[in-house]
Design an enzyme around this catalytic site. Structure first.
Site, short mmCIF file in Angstrom:
data_model
loop_
_atom_site.label_atom_id
_atom_site.label_comp_id
_atom_site.label_asym_id
_atom_site.label_seq_id
_atom_site.Cartn_x
_atom_site.Cartn_y
_atom_site.Cartn_z
N HIS A 1 0.84 -1.19 0.00
CA HIS A 1 0.00 0.00 0.00
C HIS A 1 0.88 1.24 0.00
O HIS A 1 2.10 1.18 0.21
CB HIS A 1 -0.98 0.01 1.18
CG HIS A 1 -0.34 0.23 2.52
ND1 HIS A 1 -0.99 0.88 3.55
CD2 HIS A 1 0.88 -0.08 3.01
CE1 HIS A 1 -0.21 0.93 4.62
NE2 HIS A 1 0.93 0.35 4.32
N CYS B 1 6.27 6.15 4.24
CA CYS B 1 5.06 5.43 3.84
C CYS B 1 4.36 6.07 2.64
O CYS B 1 3.41 5.51 2.11
CB CYS B 1 4.08 5.34 5.01
SG CYS B 1 4.68 4.38 6.40
N HIS C 1 4.88 0.27 -0.37
CA HIS C 1 5.64 -0.63 0.49
C HIS C 1 4.65 -1.67 0.99
O HIS C 1 3.47 -1.64 0.60
CB HIS C 1 6.29 0.14 1.66
CG HIS C 1 5.29 0.72 2.62
ND1 HIS C 1 4.53 1.84 2.32
CD2 HIS C 1 4.89 0.31 3.85
CE1 HIS C 1 3.73 2.11 3.34
NE2 HIS C 1 3.92 1.19 4.27
N HIS D 1 3.46 -5.07 4.03
CA HIS D 1 3.51 -5.67 5.36
C HIS D 1 3.01 -7.11 5.30
O HIS D 1 2.20 -7.47 4.45
CB HIS D 1 2.60 -4.90 6.34
CG HIS D 1 2.92 -3.46 6.47
ND1 HIS D 1 3.99 -2.99 7.19
CD2 HIS D 1 2.29 -2.36 5.96
CE1 HIS D 1 4.01 -1.66 7.13
NE2 HIS D 1 2.99 -1.26 6.39
N ASP E 1 -4.86 -10.51 -0.06
CA ASP E 1 -3.54 -11.13 0.02
C ASP E 1 -2.77 -10.99 -1.29
O ASP E 1 -3.31 -11.26 -2.38
CB ASP E 1 -3.71 -12.61 0.37
CG ASP E 1 -2.39 -13.26 0.72
OD1 ASP E 1 -1.57 -12.63 1.41
OD2 ASP E 1 -2.18 -14.42 0.30
N HIS E 2 -1.51 -10.56 -1.13
CA HIS E 2 -0.63 -10.35 -2.29
C HIS E 2 -1.23 -9.37 -3.30
O HIS E 2 -1.12 -9.56 -4.51
CB HIS E 2 -0.27 -11.68 -2.95
CG HIS E 2 0.72 -12.49 -2.16
ND1 HIS E 2 0.37 -13.13 -0.98
CD2 HIS E 2 2.04 -12.74 -2.36
CE1 HIS E 2 1.43 -13.75 -0.50
NE2 HIS E 2 2.47 -13.52 -1.31
N GLU F 1 -0.06 -4.49 12.13
CA GLU F 1 0.59 -4.05 10.89
C GLU F 1 2.07 -4.39 10.94
O GLU F 1 2.67 -4.83 9.96
CB GLU F 1 0.39 -2.55 10.69
CG GLU F 1 0.94 -2.02 9.38
CD GLU F 1 0.71 -0.53 9.25
OE1 GLU F 1 -0.10 -0.13 8.39
OE2 GLU F 1 1.34 0.24 10.01
#
Length: 275
Positions: free
Chosen positions: A150, A169, A175, A177, A214-215, A258
C-alpha cells in the site's frame, strides 16, 4: 480493583467425536480432530485474578500460592488424554472453549477470600485460543496472516503535506507488510460441538475475505481503498464491515497487527483504538 496474570503450561491429547453421529458427520464438523487415537497440544493458560492489594504485602495474592493452586489443578490435565484420563470429557467434547470453562470451575472456588478469578485465556496453539470470564458467553479467537502492499497518500493533501505526514510510507511505488488479523467471536458454546462457532466455517469465511487482499496492492487493486487512504485504521474498519454480516452477530473484536510495534483494534462503529 487491580488485576494480575500468571502464565501456566501443560501438555495433553484429546479427540473430537460424537458417538451418535456418523463418521461422515463427525469428519465434516471436526475434520482431522476425529482421529481415533487423538492428537495433542502444548497448551498455555493465562490466569488473571483481580482484587485489592493487601495493605501489608502489597499483593492481590502471593504468586507462589497461585502457582501452587493452579498447578494442582493442571496436574489432572498434564500429560493426559483428556477424553480417556479425566472425568470431565466423557460426554463433553474437549474443545478449547469447553476446556477453559472446566478449568474455570476448578480454579475459581479455590481462590482465597477477596481474590476473584477475572479471566482465563487458553491457547491451544499460538494462533488459536479461547477466553472465559465466568459468564454464559465464551469467546474464541483465531489469527490469520496476509501480505499486502500500500501507499499512504491522501488526495485531499498536497504532495508536500503527504510527505510531511506519512514520510517513507508515502513512497510512490508503495511498500508492504505481513499483516496479522486476530478475529474474536463470541456466543454460547454449542452443546453438541463444544464450539462457539464451527472453526472450519470461521476459517473459510475469514480466508475468503483475506484472499481478496492477500498479495495485492490495496490502493490499486482493492475497490474499498480507491477513495480512502489505506491506513491500518481504515483497513481494520474495512475488515470489520466485511466480516460482521458474514459472522451473523458473533464478531466481537478485531486486532490488526501491521508490524510488531503497530497494533490496531476495532469493535464496531462505537470503538476505534490505536495501541
Amino acid at each position: 480493583m487491580v488485576f494480575a496474570t500468571r502464565r501456566f503450561e501443560f501438555s495433553a491429547a484429546h479427540r473430537y467425536w460424537r458417538d451418535e453421529w456418523s463418521q461422515a458427520e463427525n469428519e465434516r464438523v471436526f475434520g482431522k480432530c476425529t482421529s481415533p487415537f487423538g492428537h495433542g497440544h502444548n497448551y498455555t493458560l493465562d490466569v488473571t485474578i483481580g482484587g485489592l492489594p493487601d495493605a501489608i504485602t502489597g499483593m492481590i495474592m502471593n504468586m507462589t500460592d497461585l502457582k501452587a493452586l493452579v498447578g494442582d489443578v493442571l496436574d489432572g490435565f498434564d500429560h493426559k488424554h483428556l477424553n480417556e484420563d479425566t472425568p470431565y470429557f466423557t460426554q463433553l467434547i474437549p474443545t478449547t472453549e469447553n476446556i477453559v470453562r472446566v478449568l474455570w470451575r476448578l480454579i475459581a472456588p479455590r481462590l482465597p477470600a477477596g481474590v476473584a478469578l477475572a479471566r482465563l485465556r487458553l491457547y491451544e496453539m499460538h494462533d488459536l485460543w479461547a477466553d472465559y470470564d465466568g459468564a454464559d458467553e465464551a469467546a474464541f479467537s483465531r489469527s490469520y496472516v496476509f501480505s499486502a502492499a500500500h501507499r499512504l497518500h491522501s488526495p485531499q493533501l498536497s504532495d508536500a503535506e503527504n510527505q510531511a505526514i506519512y514520510g517513507k510510507c508515502n513512497n510512490p511505488n508503495g511498500h508492504g507488510h505481513n499483516y496479522t488479523l486476530e478475529v474474536r467471536v463470541g456466543g454460547t458454546v454449542d452443546a453438541a460441538t463444544g464450539m462457539v462457532i464451527d472453526m472450519l466455517q470461521l476459517d473459510r469465511t475469514v480466508r475468503a475475505l483475506l484472499d481478496t487482499l492477500d498479495h495485492k496492492h490495496l490502493d490499486r487493486e482493492v475497490a474499498g481503498f480507491a477513495e480512502r487512504t489505506s491506513t491500518a485504521e481504515h483497513l481494520v474498519v474495512y475488515l470489520w464491515d466485511a466480516l460482521a454480516p458474514r459472522l451473523e452477530g458473533r464478531l466481537r473484536h478485531l486486532t490488526l497487527w501491521e508490524t510488531k510495534k503497530n497494533v490496531f483494534e476495532y469493535e464496531g462503529a462505537a470503538s476505534l483504538a490505536h495501541v
